[in-house]
Scaffold this motif. Structure first.
Motif, PDB file in Angstrom:
ATOM      1  N   GLN A   1     -46.212  11.761  10.326  1.00 42.52           N
ATOM      2  CA  GLN A   1     -47.447  12.054  10.323  1.00 42.52           C
ATOM      3  C   GLN A   1     -48.502  11.400  11.088  1.00 42.52           C
ATOM      4  O   GLN A   1     -49.404  12.078  11.768  1.00 42.52           O
ATOM      5  N   ARG A   2     -48.114  10.047  11.294  1.00 36.33           N
ATOM      6  CA  ARG A   2     -48.988   9.325  12.506  1.00 36.33           C
ATOM      7  C   ARG A   2     -48.699   9.977  13.849  1.00 36.33           C
ATOM      8  O   ARG A   2     -49.782  10.184  14.621  1.00 36.33           O
TER       9      ARG A   2
ATOM     10  N   ARG B   1     -47.919  12.717  14.409  1.00 38.28           N
ATOM     11  CA  ARG B   1     -48.381  14.340  14.595  1.00 38.28           C
ATOM     12  C   ARG B   1     -50.070  14.048  14.893  1.00 38.28           C
ATOM     13  O   ARG B   1     -50.755  15.026  15.708  1.00 38.28           O
ATOM     14  N   ARG B   2     -50.788  13.005  14.091  1.00 33.71           N
ATOM     15  CA  ARG B   2     -52.235  13.186  14.236  1.00 33.71           C
ATOM     16  C   ARG B   2     -52.485  12.596  15.770  1.00 33.71           C
ATOM     17  O   ARG B   2     -53.385  12.963  16.231  1.00 33.71           O
TER      18      ARG B   2
ATOM     19  N   MET C   1     -52.299  15.350  17.954  1.00 29.88           N
ATOM     20  CA  MET C   1     -53.570  16.325  18.003  1.00 29.88           C
ATOM     21  C   MET C   1     -54.890  15.583  18.653  1.00 29.88           C
ATOM     22  O   MET C   1     -55.525  16.563  19.376  1.00 29.88           O
ATOM     23  N   ARG C   2     -54.791  14.379  18.564  1.00 34.91           N
ATOM     24  CA  ARG C   2     -55.845  13.906  19.260  1.00 34.91           C
ATOM     25  C   ARG C   2     -55.727  13.823  20.784  1.00 34.91           C
ATOM     26  O   ARG C   2     -56.706  14.169  21.441  1.00 34.91           O
TER      27      ARG C   2
ATOM     28  N   SER D   1     -56.487  17.427  21.754  1.00 31.10           N
ATOM     29  CA  SER D   1     -58.206  18.131  21.573  1.00 31.10           C
ATOM     30  C   SER D   1     -58.859  17.801  22.689  1.00 31.10           C
ATOM     31  O   SER D   1     -58.710  16.984  23.445  1.00 31.10           O
TER      32      SER D   1
END
Length: 196
Positions: free
Chosen positions: A183-184, A186-187, A190-191, A194
């Motif tokens: 999850q870390r 993946r975040r 995404m950052r 973006s």
């Protein structure tokens, strides 16, 4: 398109039977075609691909890639037929590829998949543990990719479901840790993707 690719690679091999890349690419196309047209049946296409991988290995400049491709095709046939000898043969080729290039992400991820499939057939803890080790290595090689973490997490959960209470708790704890890391990452991905 796959059938057209097969025909083109066959033409290339007819002109130059020692063209290793054409043998590898023909084998890849046959493997893709087999998985598209006969995903649950041994129609002989994968076995034909094996012969082309063996010829490609003899002259390739990229032996780790060919060995990995060959191992994945063997795993495909093992999954279809349930032949345990093919799982062993697949692992042998993944092992060769890993020795040729110990930092080849796809080898370790795909090897983990093959070992996970084997573990589901045998129910053996050693096979689940080996799969987890391959996924862990893939995650080390490509920290930005989440596929290895995802597969590692589920292999740990499957092993936990087959374990006694004390081992089960430790495995679930480890799986949660792997999930948090996934999850870390993946975040972070995404950052990084973006727009500013």
């Amino acid at each position: 398109l796959l059938r057209r690719a097969v025909a083109k690679y066959r033409d290339s091999i007819a002109k130059d039977p020692s063209f290793a890349d054409a043998h590898n690419n023909l084998a890849n196309a046959l493997t893709d075609l087999a998985s598209t047209e006969y995903p649950r049946k041994d129609d002989g296409m994968l076995r034909e691909a094996f012969g082309h991988y063996e010829k490609a290995i003899q002259g390739t400049q990229t032996p780790a890639i060919v060995q990995c491709n060959y191992a994945k095709a063997i795993h495909d046939l093992a999954r279809i037929t349930g032949d345990m000898r093919l799982y062993k043969k697949s692992s042998a080729h993944f092992n060769i590829a890993a020795k040729l290039n110990p930092n080849y992400y796809s080898v370790f991820l795909s090897w983990g998949h093959a070992l996970s499939d084997l573990a589901r057939k045998t129910g053996a803890a050693k096979d689940y543990i080996a799969a987890c080790e391959k996924y862990r290595r893939a995650a080390e090689i490509d920290p930005a990719d989440t596929a290895a973490h995802h597969s590692w997490y589920y292999a740990l959960l499957e092993l936990a479901n087959r374990s006694n209470k004390s081992k089960k708790e430790a495995l679930i704890k480890q799986a949660k840790s792997v999930s948090r890391e996934q999850q870390r990452r993946r975040r972070l991905q995404m950052r990084n993707q973006s727009p500013l």
